[in-house]
Write a protein that holds these residues in place. Sequence first.
Motif, PDB file in Angstrom:
ATOM      1  N   ALA A 241       0.729  -1.200  -0.060  1.00  0.00           N
ATOM      2  CA  ALA A 241       0.076   0.027  -0.058  1.00  0.00           C
ATOM      3  C   ALA A 241       0.878   1.230   0.008  1.00  0.00           C
ATOM      4  O   ALA A 241       0.731   2.125  -0.916  1.00  0.00           O
ATOM      5  N   THR A 242       1.741   1.235   0.837  1.00  0.00           N
ATOM      6  CA  THR A 242       2.819   2.420   0.981  1.00  0.00           C
ATOM      7  C   THR A 242       3.442   2.670  -0.713  1.00  0.00           C
ATOM      8  O   THR A 242       3.598   3.853  -0.980  1.00  0.00           O
ATOM      9  N   ALA A 243       3.879   1.597  -1.030  1.00  0.00           N
ATOM     10  CA  ALA A 243       4.783   1.634  -2.237  1.00  0.00           C
ATOM     11  C   ALA A 243       3.745   2.235  -3.444  1.00  0.00           C
ATOM     12  O   ALA A 243       4.220   2.910  -4.026  1.00  0.00           O
ATOM     13  N   VAL A 244       2.533   1.733  -3.458  1.00  0.00           N
ATOM     14  CA  VAL A 244       1.557   2.482  -4.292  1.00  0.00           C
ATOM     15  C   VAL A 244       1.340   3.940  -4.154  1.00  0.00           C
ATOM     16  O   VAL A 244       1.336   4.597  -5.050  1.00  0.00           O
ATOM     17  N   PHE A 245       1.164   4.291  -3.186  1.00  0.00           N
ATOM     18  CA  PHE A 245       1.109   5.845  -2.969  1.00  0.00           C
ATOM     19  C   PHE A 245       2.414   6.587  -3.152  1.00  0.00           C
ATOM     20  O   PHE A 245       2.372   7.400  -3.830  1.00  0.00           O
ATOM     21  N   CYS A 246       3.399   5.844  -2.815  1.00  0.00           N
ATOM     22  CA  CYS A 246       4.808   6.737  -3.088  1.00  0.00           C
ATOM     23  C   CYS A 246       5.013   6.680  -4.492  1.00  0.00           C
ATOM     24  O   CYS A 246       5.471   7.629  -5.211  1.00  0.00           O
TER      25      CYS A 246
END
Lengths: 319, 353
Positions: A241-246
């Motif tokens: 999830a964090t990777a997608v946002f970043c």
Amino acid sequence: MAAVRTTGEVLRHRLAVVSLVVILFVMLAPILWITATAFKPRNLATTVPPTVFFTPEVSPFVKLMVKRSQLREKPTEEQLAAAPWWERLVLEGGEKVVRSGKGAVQPSGYPSRFLNSLIVATVSTVLAVSMGTITAYGFSRFKVKGEDDWLFFILSTRMLPPVVVAIPMFLMYRAVGLNDTHLGLIILYTAFNLSFSVWLMKGFIDEIPKEYEDAALVDGYTRMQAFFKIVLPEAATGIAATAVFCFITAWNEYAFALIMTNKRAQTAPPFIPSQIGSGLPDWTVIAAGTVLFLLPVAIFTFLLRNHLLRGMSFGAIRK
Amino acid sequence: MAEIELRGISKSFGTVPALRDINLTIADGQFFVLLGETGAGKTTTLRLIAGLDRPTEGRILIDGQDVTDWGAADRDTALVLQQYSLYPRYTVRQNLEFPLKSPMRRVPPDQIAERIARVSKTLRIGHLLDRKTDRLSGGEMQRVSIGRAIVRTPKVFLMDEPLSALDAKLRESLRAELKDLQMTLGETFLFVTHDQVEAMSMGDRIGVLNKGTLVQVGTPQEIYSNPVNTFVARAVGSPAMNLLPGRIEGGRAQLGPGLALDHAGGAEGRALIFGIRPEDVELATGAPLPATVTDVENHGVEKIVTLMAGPHRLRATVPVTVRVAAQDQVRIGWQPARVTLFDEATGRSLRRA
Ligand SMILES: Nc1ncnc2c1ncn2[C@@H]1O[C@H](COP(=O)(O)OP(=O)(O)OP(=O)(O)O)[C@@H](O)[C@H]1O
Ligand SMILES: [Mg+2]
């Protein structure tokens, strides 16, 4: 149980479906439009009212990739016959493919911009997420003096609007020679995403019982090994999830890219609109560039969709 | 096989003291039970021995070796936690393999398979090996947790209330299994619980922990018949020991106006608490103390009778053959030798003082 429906229920159900279709159409209309334009022949791109039915062409994508120049006169039969299929598409549009002295096809500005975007977004995402995960783990598992203050400080780096820091950053970058370099943009985007990544990952890691690591420690693993073997797999959802946002943030970033880069390290967002300014714009080519630009985020999100659904439902962004 | 020794162990979290000056030796091969209420410091003690936390003060010795500064991985203990001992992502087999595959052990694969086969036979979890652990019932999960501890043949087994999440019946059977297992393995077990029945039935020795202080260590029998203070007296035995305030005057136990019982004398005149186990309260027609029955519980082999004697409520266990019903007027007495005297101010047993 509810096999038999009253007419009221049926009606309500149909209404719901219809309104969903309408909403979906409204939401997707811009994407449909731009995608359609990317496959139109040039003369149909700007008709009023818009052309809905047409024979799709790939010529906009070919034109997007190669450097072209205007032909003075119509291409000859021999020219057309000698050219490979893709070059013929360019010639038929009244342009020719620019070649170097040795005859190699010159690419347009787009492929390198696209590649720059990929490099910068991918590397900065990997950096922000990995640094964020380790930092979050530290905050989550160890007593850190002034933990709340540190976390607030980390968050506060995001409070200044980018526009405010853009000019000073530009001057600093020019002084140290980071202007128009991949490294410069990567550092910038990593720094920009890091606070977000720390906060998000802290939420996810806090949810992982620390007893898991305790058990591993007692079983003869070091803390490092326990982190990689137990915590990382458990945090996979949060990491995704964090990777997608970043990635989305870095991929879509416009302001800094516009100021900090102009050629070598320029990313797609400032490049695409810059084409509009040069002469009579070929809207089909711009649309093709936009459609390609949409793809990586869509693919990335699609690949991680299983993690995302679970990732959104717990941790820091639980609703 | 190992002996555990705690020397002057204290542990504070910030300013909150969790353990105070604990001195304790657990002999090799002993089934030692640490009994305490919630927050008494049981888990803290286990974590210190396992090496997951460092004591604020004091030394920890395993087999005579000072391991206070060793990491958890080097101490060779096995820990069964209150919860979250198993990895939900792994199958039962992978969970059992995990301690054997640690880089510091590197057990060869054929041995791993053999040990897992043996453990799963002992604990009857063979049919579960390829299941994910989050699909197991509570009892199966605890069996696997115990399995994960015993595959490794560690020096010391530390168990943090491994049975507390289970229902009564399962608990009883696992209790017996664990005790059997310990006998077969002959290893040192440190078992933590807040359940005094568990402590009394399993422990070779019991340590009673109260708010971070070790108040008494002894065999279940010693703890039961000779509690050092009123806290321990209340903590073990079901129903608990009757604690009746009073004093000794003229060689008799005075529990209030007109409420006198036989006593051997001594400790004249000071405020005392008389402790008497329910099974030592005698119902007899000639007994000195009048009392009213307020409640009778039938437990099969015995009855638990609740009585009011003046202002005092007390309980007695009597054989089911004794005919007694609520509202009956009865007379009760005791053998002075069965009475434990506590100082009222400090709560300490006079036998110990
Ligand atoms: N990491 C910690 N930080 C601060 N205080 C703690 C920490 N761990 C334990 N404590 C405190 O230390 C005391 C003892 O806790 P411990 O977990 O050892 O109790 P316990 O006997 O295991 O209780 P339970 O039966 O509920 O498991 C408690 O008052 C608890 O609040
Ligand atoms: Mg505990």
